[in-house]
Structures are given as structure tokens and as C-alpha cells.
Design a protein around this motif. Structure first.
Motif, PDB file in Angstrom:
ATOM      1  N   GLN A   1      46.530  45.490  59.594  1.00  0.00           N
ATOM      2  CA  GLN A   1      45.611  45.866  58.519  1.00  0.00           C
ATOM      3  C   GLN A   1      46.313  45.761  57.178  1.00  0.00           C
ATOM      4  OE1 GLN A   1      44.315  50.074  58.290  1.00  0.00           O
ATOM      5  NE2 GLN A   1      42.213  49.312  58.300  1.00  0.00           N
ATOM      6  N   LEU A   2      45.564  45.381  56.148  1.00  0.00           N
ATOM      7  CA  LEU A   2      46.090  45.325  54.785  1.00  0.00           C
ATOM      8  C   LEU A   2      45.405  46.386  53.936  1.00  0.00           C
ATOM      9  CD1 LEU A   2      45.935  41.441  54.231  1.00  0.00           C
ATOM     10  CD2 LEU A   2      47.796  42.791  55.248  1.00  0.00           C
ATOM     11  N   HIS A   3      46.199  47.145  53.197  1.00  0.00           N
ATOM     12  CA  HIS A   3      45.665  48.093  52.226  1.00  0.00           C
ATOM     13  C   HIS A   3      45.841  47.435  50.857  1.00  0.00           C
ATOM     14  CE1 HIS A   3      45.414  51.459  55.145  1.00  0.00           C
ATOM     15  NE2 HIS A   3      46.380  50.754  55.731  1.00  0.00           N
ATOM     16  N   VAL A   4      44.742  46.967  50.289  1.00  0.00           N
ATOM     17  CA  VAL A   4      44.787  46.116  49.106  1.00  0.00           C
ATOM     18  C   VAL A   4      44.484  46.934  47.853  1.00  0.00           C
ATOM     19  CG1 VAL A   4      43.875  44.031  48.028  1.00  0.00           C
ATOM     20  CG2 VAL A   4      44.039  44.171  50.528  1.00  0.00           C
ATOM     21  N   PHE A   5      45.355  46.821  46.841  1.00  0.00           N
ATOM     22  CA  PHE A   5      45.195  47.562  45.604  1.00  0.00           C
ATOM     23  C   PHE A   5      45.284  46.600  44.415  1.00  0.00           C
ATOM     24  CE2 PHE A   5      47.327  50.191  48.733  1.00  0.00           C
ATOM     25  CZ  PHE A   5      46.586  51.360  48.712  1.00  0.00           C
ATOM     26  N   PRO A   6      44.291  46.585  43.538  1.00  0.00           N
ATOM     27  CA  PRO A   6      44.427  45.778  42.321  1.00  0.00           C
ATOM     28  C   PRO A   6      45.414  46.452  41.369  1.00  0.00           C
ATOM     29  CG  PRO A   6      42.360  46.996  42.279  1.00  0.00           C
ATOM     30  CD  PRO A   6      42.981  47.254  43.625  1.00  0.00           C
ATOM     31  N   TYR A   7      46.248  45.659  40.726  1.00  0.00           N
ATOM     32  CA  TYR A   7      47.221  46.169  39.759  1.00  0.00           C
ATOM     33  C   TYR A   7      46.502  46.843  38.589  1.00  0.00           C
ATOM     34  CZ  TYR A   7      50.384  45.959  35.730  1.00  0.00           C
ATOM     35  OH  TYR A   7      51.112  46.264  34.604  1.00  0.00           O
TER      36      TYR A   7
ATOM     37  N   SER B   1      43.414  38.206  34.864  1.00  0.00           N
ATOM     38  CA  SER B   1      42.131  38.762  34.418  1.00  0.00           C
ATOM     39  C   SER B   1      41.533  39.680  35.482  1.00  0.00           C
ATOM     40  CB  SER B   1      41.145  37.637  34.113  1.00  0.00           C
ATOM     41  OG  SER B   1      40.730  37.002  35.314  1.00  0.00           O
ATOM     42  N   GLY B   2      40.638  40.578  35.045  1.00  0.00           N
ATOM     43  CA  GLY B   2      39.973  41.475  35.977  1.00  0.00           C
ATOM     44  C   GLY B   2      39.145  40.727  37.000  1.00  0.00           C
ATOM     45  N   LYS B   3      38.482  39.654  36.579  1.00  0.00           N
ATOM     46  CA  LYS B   3      37.670  38.852  37.492  1.00  0.00           C
ATOM     47  C   LYS B   3      38.535  38.220  38.575  1.00  0.00           C
ATOM     48  CE  LYS B   3      34.421  34.961  37.588  1.00  0.00           C
ATOM     49  NZ  LYS B   3      33.735  33.919  36.769  1.00  0.00           N
ATOM     50  N   GLU B   4      39.703  37.705  38.187  1.00  0.00           N
ATOM     51  CA  GLU B   4      40.597  37.067  39.159  1.00  0.00           C
ATOM     52  C   GLU B   4      41.175  38.100  40.128  1.00  0.00           C
ATOM     53  OE1 GLU B   4      42.704  34.169  41.220  1.00  0.00           O
ATOM     54  OE2 GLU B   4      40.982  34.035  39.865  1.00  0.00           O
ATOM     55  N   LYS B   5      41.451  39.307  39.628  1.00  0.00           N
ATOM     56  CA  LYS B   5      41.939  40.374  40.524  1.00  0.00           C
ATOM     57  C   LYS B   5      40.919  40.643  41.628  1.00  0.00           C
ATOM     58  CE  LYS B   5      44.561  42.955  37.037  1.00  0.00           C
ATOM     59  NZ  LYS B   5      44.616  44.240  36.291  1.00  0.00           N
ATOM     60  N   LYS B   6      39.636  40.701  41.250  1.00  0.00           N
ATOM     61  CA  LYS B   6      38.593  40.961  42.241  1.00  0.00           C
ATOM     62  C   LYS B   6      38.507  39.828  43.266  1.00  0.00           C
ATOM     63  CE  LYS B   6      35.655  43.830  39.277  1.00  0.00           C
ATOM     64  NZ  LYS B   6      34.341  43.954  38.595  1.00  0.00           N
ATOM     65  N   THR B   7      38.649  38.596  42.804  1.00  0.00           N
ATOM     66  CA  THR B   7      38.597  37.447  43.710  1.00  0.00           C
ATOM     67  C   THR B   7      39.758  37.495  44.708  1.00  0.00           C
ATOM     68  OG1 THR B   7      37.525  36.061  42.034  1.00  0.00           O
ATOM     69  CG2 THR B   7      38.636  34.925  43.841  1.00  0.00           C
ATOM     70  N   ARG B   8      40.945  37.776  44.197  1.00  0.00           N
ATOM     71  CA  ARG B   8      42.125  37.838  45.063  1.00  0.00           C
ATOM     72  C   ARG B   8      42.024  39.012  46.045  1.00  0.00           C
ATOM     73  NH1 ARG B   8      47.071  36.491  40.734  1.00  0.00           N
ATOM     74  NH2 ARG B   8      46.119  34.541  39.937  1.00  0.00           N
TER      75      ARG B   8
ATOM     76  N   ARG C   1      39.300  40.326  47.238  1.00  0.00           N
ATOM     77  CA  ARG C   1      38.306  40.004  48.251  1.00  0.00           C
ATOM     78  C   ARG C   1      38.899  39.095  49.331  1.00  0.00           C
ATOM     79  NH1 ARG C   1      34.966  42.954  49.834  1.00  0.00           N
ATOM     80  NH2 ARG C   1      36.020  42.448  51.787  1.00  0.00           N
ATOM     81  N   ARG C   2      39.702  38.125  48.926  1.00  0.00           N
ATOM     82  CA  ARG C   2      40.320  37.217  49.903  1.00  0.00           C
ATOM     83  C   ARG C   2      41.228  37.993  50.858  1.00  0.00           C
ATOM     84  NH1 ARG C   2      43.334  32.137  47.672  1.00  0.00           N
ATOM     85  NH2 ARG C   2      43.455  31.780  49.935  1.00  0.00           N
ATOM     86  N   LEU C   3      42.015  38.914  50.313  1.00  0.00           N
ATOM     87  CA  LEU C   3      42.931  39.673  51.163  1.00  0.00           C
ATOM     88  C   LEU C   3      42.186  40.685  52.024  1.00  0.00           C
ATOM     89  CD1 LEU C   3      46.009  40.263  48.836  1.00  0.00           C
ATOM     90  CD2 LEU C   3      45.866  38.788  50.844  1.00  0.00           C
ATOM     91  N   LEU C   4      41.114  41.273  51.503  1.00  0.00           N
ATOM     92  CA  LEU C   4      40.329  42.213  52.301  1.00  0.00           C
ATOM     93  C   LEU C   4      39.655  41.496  53.472  1.00  0.00           C
ATOM     94  CD1 LEU C   4      38.780  44.380  49.453  1.00  0.00           C
ATOM     95  CD2 LEU C   4      40.402  45.167  51.197  1.00  0.00           C
ATOM     96  N   ASP C   5      39.180  40.278  53.231  1.00  0.00           N
ATOM     97  CA  ASP C   5      38.590  39.485  54.317  1.00  0.00           C
ATOM     98  C   ASP C   5      39.646  39.163  55.376  1.00  0.00           C
ATOM     99  OD1 ASP C   5      36.135  39.545  53.080  1.00  0.00           O
ATOM    100  OD2 ASP C   5      36.310  37.530  52.218  1.00  0.00           O
ATOM    101  N   LEU C   6      40.848  38.830  54.909  1.00  0.00           N
ATOM    102  CA  LEU C   6      41.945  38.557  55.841  1.00  0.00           C
ATOM    103  C   LEU C   6      42.285  39.810  56.641  1.00  0.00           C
ATOM    104  CD1 LEU C   6      44.210  36.683  56.908  1.00  0.00           C
ATOM    105  CD2 LEU C   6      45.612  37.444  54.969  1.00  0.00           C
ATOM    106  N   SER C   7      42.277  40.956  55.971  1.00  0.00           N
ATOM    107  CA  SER C   7      42.546  42.221  56.652  1.00  0.00           C
ATOM    108  C   SER C   7      41.520  42.491  57.740  1.00  0.00           C
ATOM    109  CB  SER C   7      42.538  43.374  55.639  1.00  0.00           C
ATOM    110  OG  SER C   7      42.721  44.618  56.285  1.00  0.00           O
ATOM    111  N   ASP C   8      40.246  42.281  57.421  1.00  0.00           N
ATOM    112  CA  ASP C   8      39.192  42.489  58.421  1.00  0.00           C
ATOM    113  C   ASP C   8      39.419  41.604  59.641  1.00  0.00           C
ATOM    114  OD1 ASP C   8      37.978  44.350  56.812  1.00  0.00           O
ATOM    115  OD2 ASP C   8      36.457  42.986  56.036  1.00  0.00           O
TER     116      ASP C   8
END
Length: 452
Positions: free
Chosen positions: A341-347, A363-370, A372-379
Motif C-alpha cells: 500500500q502507498l500512503h500518498v501526500f502532496p507536498y 503546480s497544484g494541478k500537477e500535484k493532483k495528477t501525480r 492520482r497516479r500513485l493512488l491508483d497504483l496503490s489500489d
């Protein structure tokens, strides 16, 4: 001198933000106050005392702290409001100016909460802090270098598991982090005192203890002892069937510790290890104490000795200096890593941190995109890990559930399990039961289970 009569019959409301350590400390404060005659206010009841234990790991956490303070002040008119925790330590003056706050206690002072309350209710509390006319609350906060006390904590609150605080503070000063400023330098009690607390938890009927702290692998700075020796001593406490280690820095996760946990009676095959980034470039910018190769070697060794181990990993995305290429390195590194499991935190930008000197900003938008990719990988990783055990038998420690709701619990290797409502019985609370694991529940947060 503490006048216990001033505590009798008062009602208290508690609110905690942040880490397991904060929840453990709040639970301990509640127990201390209960021994003084203070009862917990029920839902809808106005409290005489509000205690808010705060977090400051991100600017979002700061905002939530302020919201919580305003809400409790509004819901409990006339209550004596105490704010403590990391946000209180870092922003004492700001907190003290919030209307309705009466007392702000820093990381060193919160250990003396009962005395402060006794003085306040007895009219003996003298003005402290900046002395400004704008300051509405009294505040007591020491500088980081002067934070020396250790407030013991071993409590379960409303949960089945106990949380034993084994260490506080941090000496690492990573470039993005304010925790050393909020919690002070690393310090700990003795192994002997912690064993006594575990023995007391066992006498109270506790079966599982989670070891908590800020940087628990650094245990021993105060006493000259070692964390692995603490683990070995706790393993011998009769009555405690399970221990879990809440979080352990990879450079402090020794081979000796991994080897011991693999053969231990009571330390579970469950690890939580902060990575933060899979890019060595970013790890250097963060001033972390390891590289990706060391991290991968720790995972390999755990899985070699404990193939069933659940491994959770903290990852920070969008920190300063994390170029698209650096993020791609992190993603590829984690995709190939055998973790659960990954616990993902935006900086989050924190005032006064060295990271603010790094030029490259995400950027804030890019943080959200990144994220989401890691949260999907975690799932994907969690579903794959859980799926391996469908149809297997396992031992589960169940926790009390609201009437009519399904009971939940965890296997030794931290798979969340759900009993059907018709099988959920009050007498199963805090009991280790053998079950057969079935398919995922409706929202895929647990495996269904059937008592054997």
C-alpha cells in the motif's frame, strides 16, 4: 498542589488531528482527567472543557486546526478551551488570538496539563507569552532546543488496540518538514518503563499494542539503549499477543531488527516505512538519510524472511525539485517494488523550511495528477495483496462495532476483515478468532470472513 474538587463533575470534549501519536496522547489526557473526576461529554452535551490536540504537517492541517477550534468554541459556549500539539507549538501567538481559546500549551508544557488546569480553575494562572493586549489566551511554549520533557502514553481510547508512545521528537531536519521544531529533539523513556506500561496494558485485557513515536527507530538517544533491544524486551511480555511498529525510517530498520521480527512470538509481519521519493535526486534535496537502493534492499530482505508481510510506504508528491523525470523515476521504482500500500501526500509549503530555497516548483494541478497516479497504483497493489489470501484461514483480532453493523478486524499481516452483521457479536470484541477469508466486501475495503 492540585485541587481535585475543581475537576469533579466537569464534562470534557476532545478533538484530535494528525498522527497516531497525537491520538494516543489525547487518549492519555482523557484517562488522566477521568481519574480526576472529569467525564466525557456525550453527543449533544455542552462541555465545560474542550481539549484540541493539533497537527501542522501541512497548510491544510493548519486550516483544519483553526476550523476545529472555532467549531468547538461555537458548540460549547463558556467552555475552558485548551489547544496543544504541533500547531500550538509552531503558531502559539496566532492560536492564542482565536476568540474563545483560554490556554495554549506547547510540546514541553502539555505534559503538565493537569497542573495547568488546576491553576486555571483555581485562579492561579499568570499571564505568559508576548504580553500583547491583542493576546486573549495565556500561552506557554518553549523554544525547540528547550523541549526536554517526555509525556508517557499507553492508551487505547475507543479502540481495541493500545498505542504505546516509545519516543518523541526528531533530529533529522528534512528540508520539507517542521516536526523537529514542533516536537523538539529525539528523546525517549527507558526500556524498563515501557515494559511496565505494556504489562499494565496486558492486565487491562489488551492483546495488541502499536508502538508510536515521531522517529521511533531513533529510540535510545536519551538512555543509551537500542530500539531492537526494546522490541526484544516487549516480545517477552505475557498477555500481549501482537505488536505493530507504526513507522520506521529505512536507514534505522536494521537487519538485526528484521531478523528478530521474522522469528518473533508477537511482532507482526507488518511494516510501515517512509520512502518519500523513489528518485535519488529528490531524496538528496530532501536531506533524507538513504537512497533508493538501500530502501529496495530493506524491502527485499523483509519479503525474503516474511513473504506474507504487509508493507505500507509513505510517498510525497510534488515537492520542490521534483521534475517530471524525477516523478517518473519514483513511479517506476514503486511499480516494481513488492509493497502492499502507498500512503500518498502532496507536498505542502511550510514557512521556515529549507525546501523553500529550491527553485523548481510543481503546480497544484500537477500535484493532483501525480497523486492520482500513485493512488491508483496503490489500489492495484493492495487488491493484489489481499487477493492472494482469499480462501485462506487466518487469525483476526476483532474490534467492537456499532449495533447492527458489521464487525471489522485485522489479520496478523494487516488485512482488514469484515464479518457479516449476522455473525457480528459483542463477545467477539478484542478476541482473536480463526476465520476463513472470502471475497472483497462491497467497497473493496476488506475481505469478508466466516468464523471457522
Amino acid at each position: 498542589m492540585i485541587d481535585t474538587s475543581s475537576f469533579q463533575g466537569k464534562k470534557a470534549a476532545y478533538f484530535t488531528l494528525g498522527c497516531k501519536l497525537n491520538f494516543s496522547e489525547t487518549s492519555t489526557f482523557a484517562n488522566m482527567l477521568r481519574q480526576m473526576g472529569v467525564v466525557t461529554a456525550q453527543k449533544g452535551e455542552a462541555a465545560d472543557l474542550c481539549l484540541i490536540n493539533t497537527c501542522s504537517v501541512t497548510d491544510v492541517a493548519d486550516h483544519k486546526c483553526r476550523q476545529a477550534i472555532h467549531r468547538l468554541v461555537r458548540q460549547n459556549p463558556g467552555a475552558f478551551v485548551v489547544v496543544t500539539g504541533c500547531y500550538a507549538q509552531l503558531e502559539a501567538t496566532t492560536v492564542s488570538k482565536i476568540e474563545g481559546v483560554d490556554l495554549v500549551l506547547g510540546s514541553d508544557e502539555k505534559a503538565n496539563l493537569i497542573q495547568f488546569l488546576s491553576d486555571a480553575w483555581g485562579g492561579c494562572l499568570c499571564e505568559a507569552g508576548a504580553g500583547s493586549a491583542e493576546v486573549s489566551a495565556k500561552y506557554y511554549v518553549k523554544k525547540t532546543k528547550d523541549i526536554k520533557s517526555f509525556a508517557p502514553s499507553c492508551s487505547k481510547g475507543n479502540r481495541t488496540r493500545y498505542f504505546l508512545k516509545v519516543q518523541d521528537g526528531c533530529d533529522y531536519f528534512c528540508t520539507y518538514c517542521t516536526i523537529p521544531y514542533a516536537r523538539g529533539f529525539s528523546r525517549n523513556p527507558t526500556i524498563e518503563s515501557l515494559v511496565r506500561q505494556a504489562e499494565e496494558a496486558a492486565r487491562e485485557g489488551g492483546k495488541e499494542i502499536v508502538l508510536t513515536g515521531v522517529n521511533i527507530g531513533d529510540f535510545g538517544k536519551t538512555t543509551g539503549e537500542r530500539f531492537v533491544d526494546l522490541v526484544k524486551a516487549l516480545d517477552g511480555v505475557e498477555g500481549i499477543s501482537r505488536y505493530r511498529i507504526s513507522s520506521l525510517e529505512p536507514d534505522l530498520l536494521s537487519d538485526e531488527l528484521i531478523d528478530f521480527c521474522a522469528s518473533s512470538r508477537s511482532f507482526m509481519p507488518h511494516f510501515h516505512i517512509p520512502l518519500q521519493s523513489g528518485s535519488d535526486t529528490v531524496l538528496k534535496l530532501m536531506h533524507r538519510h538513504y537512497d533508493s537502493h538501500l530502501f529496495a534492499e530493506k524491502i527485499r530482505r523483509i519479503k525474503e524472511l516474511m513473504p506474507d508481510a504487509f508493507i505500507g510506504v509513505d510517498v510525497m508528491v510534488g515537492c520542490r525539485g521534483e521534475t517530471p523525470e524525477c516523478f517518473d523515476e519514483t513511479f517506476e521504482f514503486l511499480r516494481d517494488l513488492d509493497v502492499s500500500q502507498l500512503h500518498v501526500f502532496p507536498y505542502s509549503e511550510r514557512p521556515g523550511t529549507a525546501a523553500l530555497k529550491i527553485d523548481y516548483v510543481v503546480s497544484g494541478k500537477e500535484k493532483k495528477t501525480r497523486s492520482r497516479r500513485l493512488l491508483d497504483l496503490s489500489d492495484e497493489k493492495t487488491v493484489a495483496f489481499y487477493s492472494r489470501y482469499i480462501g485462506h484461514e487466518a487469525e483476526v483480532l476483532f474490534e467492537k462495532a456499532p449495533r447492527g453493523r458489521a464487525m471489522h478486524g485485522f489479520t496478523r499481516n494487516y488485512i482488514r476483515v469484515e464479518l457479516p452483521p449476522q455473525e457480528s457479536r459483542a463477545e467477539l470484541d478484542n478476541q482473536i478468532v480463526r476465520v476463513r477469508l472470502g471475497e472483497f466486501n462491497r467497497d473493496k475495503t476488506a475481505l469478508s470472513a466466516y468464523i471457522i
